[in-house]
Enzyme design. Structure first.
Site, mmCIF file in Angstrom:
data_model
loop_
_atom_site.group_PDB
_atom_site.id
_atom_site.type_symbol
_atom_site.label_atom_id
_atom_site.label_comp_id
_atom_site.label_asym_id
_atom_site.label_seq_id
_atom_site.Cartn_x
_atom_site.Cartn_y
_atom_site.Cartn_z
ATOM 1 N N ASP A 34 0.822 -1.218 0.000
ATOM 2 C CA ASP A 34 0.000 0.000 0.000
ATOM 3 C C ASP A 34 0.856 1.268 0.000
ATOM 4 O O ASP A 34 1.976 1.278 0.504
ATOM 5 C CB ASP A 34 -0.903 -0.014 1.248
ATOM 6 C CG ASP A 34 -1.978 1.052 1.158
ATOM 7 O OD1 ASP A 34 -2.380 1.420 0.038
ATOM 8 O OD2 ASP A 34 -2.414 1.528 2.232
ATOM 9 N N ASN A 88 -11.163 -2.603 -4.700
ATOM 10 C CA ASN A 88 -10.414 -1.705 -5.586
ATOM 11 C C ASN A 88 -11.139 -1.419 -6.906
ATOM 12 O O ASN A 88 -10.748 -0.499 -7.641
ATOM 13 C CB ASN A 88 -9.001 -2.255 -5.855
ATOM 14 C CG ASN A 88 -8.062 -2.118 -4.664
ATOM 15 O OD1 ASN A 88 -7.166 -2.933 -4.470
ATOM 16 N ND2 ASN A 88 -8.252 -1.082 -3.844
HETATM 17 C C1 IPE Z 1 -5.472 -2.494 0.278
HETATM 18 O O1 IPE Z 1 -5.136 -1.196 0.054
HETATM 19 C C2 IPE Z 1 -5.513 -3.247 -1.008
HETATM 20 C C3 IPE Z 1 -4.259 -3.479 -1.655
HETATM 21 C C4 IPE Z 1 -3.079 -3.078 -1.270
HETATM 22 C C5 IPE Z 1 -4.316 -4.274 -2.869
HETATM 23 P P1 IPE Z 1 -6.244 -0.061 -0.180
HETATM 24 O O2 IPE Z 1 -5.497 1.188 -0.415
HETATM 25 O O3 IPE Z 1 -7.187 -0.495 -1.242
HETATM 26 O O4 IPE Z 1 -7.032 -0.059 1.199
HETATM 27 P P2 IPE Z 1 -7.731 1.148 1.960
HETATM 28 O O5 IPE Z 1 -8.662 1.793 0.973
HETATM 29 O O6 IPE Z 1 -6.655 2.053 2.432
HETATM 30 O O7 IPE Z 1 -8.427 0.494 3.104
HETATM 31 C C1 IPE Z 2 -1.725 0.072 -3.162
HETATM 32 O O1 IPE Z 2 -1.442 1.424 -3.282
HETATM 33 C C2 IPE Z 2 -1.941 -0.594 -4.480
HETATM 34 C C3 IPE Z 2 -3.313 -1.034 -4.707
HETATM 35 C C4 IPE Z 2 -4.314 -0.884 -3.899
HETATM 36 C C5 IPE Z 2 -3.567 -1.708 -5.958
HETATM 37 P P1 IPE Z 2 -2.594 2.490 -3.350
HETATM 38 O O2 IPE Z 2 -2.976 2.669 -4.768
HETATM 39 O O3 IPE Z 2 -3.705 2.108 -2.446
HETATM 40 O O4 IPE Z 2 -1.870 3.779 -2.821
HETATM 41 P P2 IPE Z 2 -2.433 4.830 -1.785
HETATM 42 O O5 IPE Z 2 -2.838 4.078 -0.564
HETATM 43 O O6 IPE Z 2 -3.591 5.497 -2.458
HETATM 44 O O7 IPE Z 2 -1.289 5.739 -1.540
HETATM 45 MG MG MG Z 3 -4.035 2.478 -0.476
#
Ligand code: IPE
Ligand code: IPE
Ligand code: MG
Length: 253
Positions: A25, A74
Protein backbone atom coordinates in the site's frame (compact mmCIF):
# COMPACT_ATOMS: atom_id res chain seq x y z
CA UNK A 1 20.70 -13.53 -4.47
CA UNK A 2 21.78 -10.43 -6.43
CA UNK A 3 25.22 -9.09 -5.44
CA UNK A 4 24.98 -6.57 -2.62
CA UNK A 5 21.58 -7.83 -1.45
CA UNK A 6 21.29 -7.03 2.27
CA UNK A 7 21.97 -9.95 4.59
CA UNK A 8 19.04 -11.00 6.80
CA UNK A 9 19.25 -10.76 10.58
CA UNK A 10 20.62 -13.89 12.24
CA UNK A 11 17.50 -15.39 13.84
CA UNK A 12 16.73 -18.91 14.98
CA UNK A 13 14.14 -20.60 12.72
CA UNK A 14 11.38 -20.45 15.37
CA UNK A 15 11.54 -16.64 15.29
CA UNK A 16 10.99 -16.44 11.57
CA UNK A 17 7.36 -16.18 10.38
CA UNK A 18 6.25 -19.11 8.30
CA UNK A 19 3.63 -17.00 6.53
CA UNK A 20 3.94 -13.27 5.86
CA UNK A 21 0.90 -11.33 4.59
CA UNK A 22 1.99 -8.14 2.85
CA UNK A 23 -0.34 -5.25 2.01
CA UNK A 24 1.42 -3.43 -0.80
CA UNK A 25 0.00 0.00 0.00
CA UNK A 26 0.94 3.63 -0.52
CA UNK A 27 1.74 3.61 -4.22
CA UNK A 28 -0.70 6.38 -5.10
CA UNK A 29 0.53 8.69 -2.34
CA UNK A 30 4.15 8.07 -3.28
CA UNK A 31 3.44 9.20 -6.84
CA UNK A 32 1.21 12.14 -5.95
CA UNK A 33 3.80 13.50 -3.53
CA UNK A 34 6.08 13.74 -6.55
CA UNK A 35 3.52 15.31 -8.86
CA UNK A 36 3.20 12.04 -10.80
CA UNK A 37 0.07 10.08 -11.76
CA UNK A 38 -0.89 7.38 -9.25
CA UNK A 39 0.01 4.68 -11.76
CA UNK A 40 3.70 5.64 -11.52
CA UNK A 41 3.60 4.48 -7.90
CA UNK A 42 2.24 1.09 -8.95
CA UNK A 43 5.03 0.80 -11.50
CA UNK A 44 7.61 1.42 -8.79
CA UNK A 45 6.07 -1.37 -6.72
CA UNK A 46 6.98 -4.04 -9.26
CA UNK A 47 10.64 -4.40 -8.35
CA UNK A 48 9.88 -3.80 -4.69
CA UNK A 49 7.69 -6.91 -4.67
CA UNK A 50 10.46 -8.92 -6.32
CA UNK A 51 12.87 -7.72 -3.61
CA UNK A 52 10.36 -8.79 -0.97
CA UNK A 53 10.40 -12.29 -2.46
CA UNK A 54 14.22 -12.22 -2.38
CA UNK A 55 14.13 -11.06 1.24
CA UNK A 56 11.88 -14.01 2.15
CA UNK A 57 14.22 -16.39 0.37
CA UNK A 58 17.19 -14.84 2.18
CA UNK A 59 15.48 -15.10 5.57
CA UNK A 60 15.00 -18.84 5.04
CA UNK A 61 12.10 -20.65 6.75
CA UNK A 62 9.51 -18.26 5.26
CA UNK A 63 7.19 -20.66 3.46
CA UNK A 64 4.45 -18.32 2.24
CA UNK A 65 4.40 -14.68 1.17
CA UNK A 66 0.88 -13.46 0.39
CA UNK A 67 0.91 -10.19 -1.54
CA UNK A 68 -2.25 -8.09 -1.69
CA UNK A 69 -2.24 -6.76 -5.25
CA UNK A 70 -5.90 -5.92 -5.97
CA UNK A 71 -8.81 -6.11 -3.56
CA UNK A 72 -12.48 -6.73 -4.28
CA UNK A 73 -12.97 -3.11 -3.14
CA UNK A 74 -10.41 -1.71 -5.59
CA UNK A 75 -13.05 -1.84 -8.37
CA UNK A 76 -14.29 1.41 -6.80
CA UNK A 77 -11.32 3.28 -8.26
CA UNK A 78 -11.47 5.26 -11.49
CA UNK A 79 -11.97 3.13 -14.61
CA UNK A 80 -8.56 4.19 -15.88
CA UNK A 81 -6.77 3.15 -12.67
CA UNK A 82 -8.63 -0.19 -12.64
CA UNK A 83 -7.70 -0.73 -16.27
CA UNK A 84 -4.08 0.07 -15.48
CA UNK A 85 -4.00 -2.27 -12.49
CA UNK A 86 -5.48 -5.16 -14.46
CA UNK A 87 -3.03 -4.78 -17.34
CA UNK A 88 -0.19 -4.26 -14.89
CA UNK A 89 -0.96 -7.42 -12.87
CA UNK A 90 -0.98 -9.41 -16.08
CA UNK A 91 2.31 -7.91 -17.32
CA UNK A 92 4.14 -8.21 -13.99
CA UNK A 93 3.39 -11.92 -13.88
CA UNK A 94 4.51 -12.39 -17.45
CA UNK A 95 7.70 -10.39 -16.89
CA UNK A 96 8.72 -12.24 -13.73
CA UNK A 97 7.42 -15.78 -13.92
CA UNK A 98 10.61 -17.27 -15.43
CA UNK A 99 12.79 -15.52 -12.87
CA UNK A 100 10.51 -16.69 -10.05
CA UNK A 101 10.64 -20.21 -11.45
CA UNK A 102 14.45 -20.10 -11.49
CA UNK A 103 14.34 -19.09 -7.84
CA UNK A 104 12.25 -22.19 -7.05
CA UNK A 105 9.28 -19.96 -6.06
CA UNK A 106 5.82 -21.51 -6.36
CA UNK A 107 3.28 -18.92 -7.54
CA UNK A 108 -0.36 -19.37 -6.59
CA UNK A 109 -3.39 -17.15 -7.06
CA UNK A 110 -5.88 -16.36 -4.37
CA UNK A 111 -8.97 -14.41 -5.36
CA UNK A 112 -12.39 -14.33 -6.94
CA UNK A 113 -12.82 -15.25 -10.59
CA UNK A 114 -15.89 -13.24 -11.67
CA UNK A 115 -15.08 -9.75 -12.93
CA UNK A 116 -11.32 -10.36 -13.07
CA UNK A 117 -9.93 -9.87 -16.58
CA UNK A 118 -9.57 -13.15 -18.45
CA UNK A 119 -6.03 -12.22 -19.52
CA UNK A 120 -5.06 -11.75 -15.85
CA UNK A 121 -6.51 -15.15 -14.93
CA UNK A 122 -4.62 -16.70 -17.85
CA UNK A 123 -1.30 -15.26 -16.62
CA UNK A 124 -1.99 -16.29 -13.05
CA UNK A 125 -2.79 -19.82 -14.16
CA UNK A 126 0.25 -19.94 -16.46
CA UNK A 127 2.51 -18.91 -13.56
CA UNK A 128 0.84 -21.49 -11.30
CA UNK A 129 1.31 -24.20 -13.90
CA UNK A 130 4.96 -23.34 -14.60
CA UNK A 131 5.94 -23.25 -10.93
CA UNK A 132 3.61 -25.88 -9.45
CA UNK A 133 6.36 -28.33 -8.48
CA UNK A 134 8.68 -25.75 -6.96
CA UNK A 135 9.62 -26.29 -3.34
CA UNK A 136 10.86 -22.86 -2.24
CA UNK A 137 8.78 -19.90 -1.06
CA UNK A 138 5.11 -19.90 -2.12
CA UNK A 139 4.12 -16.49 -3.46
CA UNK A 140 0.35 -16.09 -3.19
CA UNK A 141 -0.71 -13.32 -5.56
CA UNK A 142 -3.94 -12.01 -4.08
CA UNK A 143 -5.70 -10.50 -7.08
CA UNK A 144 -9.39 -9.65 -6.84
CA UNK A 145 -9.11 -10.95 -3.30
CA UNK A 146 -11.45 -9.96 -0.48
CA UNK A 147 -11.68 -11.72 2.85
CA UNK A 148 -15.45 -11.49 3.00
CA UNK A 149 -15.77 -12.55 -0.63
CA UNK A 150 -13.62 -15.57 0.21
CA UNK A 151 -15.91 -16.51 3.10
CA UNK A 152 -19.03 -15.95 0.99
CA UNK A 153 -17.65 -18.11 -1.83
CA UNK A 154 -16.63 -20.82 0.66
CA UNK A 155 -20.05 -20.74 2.31
CA UNK A 156 -21.84 -21.10 -1.02
CA UNK A 157 -19.87 -24.21 -1.94
CA UNK A 158 -20.20 -25.60 1.54
CA UNK A 159 -23.97 -25.08 1.51
CA UNK A 160 -24.18 -26.81 -1.88
CA UNK A 161 -22.37 -29.82 -0.46
CA UNK A 162 -24.63 -29.86 2.58
CA UNK A 163 -27.71 -29.72 0.35
CA UNK A 164 -26.47 -32.57 -1.83
CA UNK A 165 -25.71 -34.66 1.25
CA UNK A 166 -21.92 -34.70 0.67
CA UNK A 167 -21.41 -32.82 3.94
CA UNK A 168 -23.08 -33.29 7.33
CA UNK A 169 -23.77 -29.82 8.85
CA UNK A 170 -23.23 -31.21 12.34
CA UNK A 171 -19.70 -32.25 11.35
CA UNK A 172 -18.57 -28.81 10.15
CA UNK A 173 -15.40 -27.77 11.96
CA UNK A 174 -12.81 -25.04 11.51
CA UNK A 175 -10.83 -27.47 9.37
CA UNK A 176 -13.89 -28.03 7.15
CA UNK A 177 -14.25 -24.30 6.52
CA UNK A 178 -10.54 -23.95 5.78
CA UNK A 179 -10.91 -26.64 3.10
CA UNK A 180 -13.42 -24.46 1.24
CA UNK A 181 -11.25 -21.32 1.13
CA UNK A 182 -9.50 -20.25 -2.09
CA UNK A 183 -6.24 -21.87 -1.01
CA UNK A 184 -6.91 -24.72 1.40
CA UNK A 185 -3.15 -25.26 1.69
CA UNK A 186 -2.50 -21.70 2.92
CA UNK A 187 -1.19 -21.75 6.51
CA UNK A 188 -2.28 -19.24 9.13
CA UNK A 189 -0.62 -15.85 8.82
CA UNK A 190 2.16 -15.27 11.37
CA UNK A 191 3.22 -11.76 10.40
CA UNK A 192 0.73 -9.29 8.91
CA UNK A 193 2.77 -6.46 7.47
CA UNK A 194 1.39 -3.20 6.17
CA UNK A 195 3.54 -0.30 5.11
CA UNK A 196 2.06 3.14 4.18
CA UNK A 197 1.02 4.27 7.65
CA UNK A 198 -2.53 2.89 7.51
CA UNK A 199 -3.37 0.70 10.47
CA UNK A 200 -6.13 -1.53 9.14
CA UNK A 201 -6.40 -4.86 7.40
CA UNK A 202 -8.63 -3.71 4.51
CA UNK A 203 -10.30 -7.11 4.13
CA UNK A 204 -7.05 -9.09 3.74
CA UNK A 205 -6.98 -12.70 4.94
CA UNK A 206 -9.31 -12.34 7.96
CA UNK A 207 -9.79 -16.07 8.54
CA UNK A 208 -6.07 -16.80 8.28
CA UNK A 209 -4.92 -13.80 10.35
CA UNK A 210 -6.88 -14.17 13.58
CA UNK A 211 -3.65 -14.78 15.49
CA UNK A 212 -1.26 -12.89 13.23
CA UNK A 213 1.17 -10.37 14.69
CA UNK A 214 0.36 -7.00 13.16
CA UNK A 215 3.27 -4.80 12.12
CA UNK A 216 2.53 -1.40 10.63
CA UNK A 217 5.24 0.75 9.10
CA UNK A 218 5.10 4.31 7.82
CA UNK A 219 7.11 3.79 4.65
CA UNK A 220 5.15 3.90 1.40
CA UNK A 221 5.43 0.67 -0.59
CA UNK A 222 7.54 2.13 -3.44
CA UNK A 223 10.16 3.05 -0.80
CA UNK A 224 9.95 -0.33 0.94
CA UNK A 225 13.23 -2.28 1.02
CA UNK A 226 14.42 -5.71 2.19
CA UNK A 227 15.61 -3.95 5.34
CA UNK A 228 12.02 -2.92 6.13
CA UNK A 229 10.99 -6.53 5.88
CA UNK A 230 13.88 -7.61 8.09
CA UNK A 231 12.89 -4.96 10.64
CA UNK A 232 9.33 -6.27 10.63
CA UNK A 233 10.61 -9.80 11.21
CA UNK A 234 12.79 -8.58 14.08
CA UNK A 235 9.73 -6.91 15.60
CA UNK A 236 7.80 -10.17 15.12
CA UNK A 237 10.59 -12.10 16.82
CA UNK A 238 10.25 -9.88 19.91
CA UNK A 239 6.52 -10.55 20.30
CA UNK A 240 5.19 -13.01 22.86
CA UNK A 241 2.67 -15.19 21.03
CA UNK A 242 0.32 -16.82 23.51
CA UNK A 243 -2.61 -17.98 21.37
CA UNK A 244 -4.91 -17.54 24.33
CA UNK A 245 -2.77 -19.57 26.71
CA UNK A 246 -1.13 -18.21 29.88
CA UNK A 247 1.64 -19.18 32.25
CA UNK A 248 1.41 -18.26 35.94
CA UNK A 249 4.97 -17.38 36.94
CA UNK A 250 4.19 -17.62 40.65
CA UNK A 251 2.04 -20.74 40.78
CA UNK A 252 3.51 -23.84 42.37
CA UNK A 253 4.64 -26.22 39.64
C1 IPE B 1 -5.47 -2.49 0.28
O1 IPE B 1 -5.14 -1.20 0.05
C2 IPE B 1 -5.51 -3.25 -1.01
C3 IPE B 1 -4.26 -3.48 -1.65
C4 IPE B 1 -3.08 -3.08 -1.27
C5 IPE B 1 -4.32 -4.27 -2.87
P1 IPE B 1 -6.24 -0.06 -0.18
O2 IPE B 1 -5.50 1.19 -0.42
O3 IPE B 1 -7.19 -0.49 -1.24
O4 IPE B 1 -7.03 -0.06 1.20
P2 IPE B 1 -7.73 1.15 1.96
O5 IPE B 1 -8.66 1.79 0.97
O6 IPE B 1 -6.65 2.05 2.43
O7 IPE B 1 -8.43 0.49 3.10
C1 IPE C 1 -1.72 0.07 -3.16
O1 IPE C 1 -1.44 1.42 -3.28
C2 IPE C 1 -1.94 -0.59 -4.48
C3 IPE C 1 -3.31 -1.03 -4.71
C4 IPE C 1 -4.31 -0.88 -3.90
C5 IPE C 1 -3.57 -1.71 -5.96
P1 IPE C 1 -2.59 2.49 -3.35
O2 IPE C 1 -2.98 2.67 -4.77
O3 IPE C 1 -3.70 2.11 -2.45
O4 IPE C 1 -1.87 3.78 -2.82
P2 IPE C 1 -2.43 4.83 -1.79
O5 IPE C 1 -2.84 4.08 -0.56
O6 IPE C 1 -3.59 5.50 -2.46
O7 IPE C 1 -1.29 5.74 -1.54
MG1 MG D 1 -4.03 2.48 -0.48
Amino acid sequence: MPAGFPAPPPLAPEFIPRHIALVMDGNGRWAQERGLPRTEGHRRGENVLMECVDACIALGHVEWLSAYAFSTENWRRSPSEVRFLMGFSRDVLRRHRDELHEKNVRVVWSGRRPRLWRSVIRELEAAEELTRNNTGVTLAMCVNYGGRAELVDATRRLAEDARSGALDPAAISEETIARYLYRPDMPDVDLFLRPSGEQRTSNFLPWQSVYAEMVYQDTLFPDFTPQHMYNAVLEYARRDRRFGGAVDKFAAQ
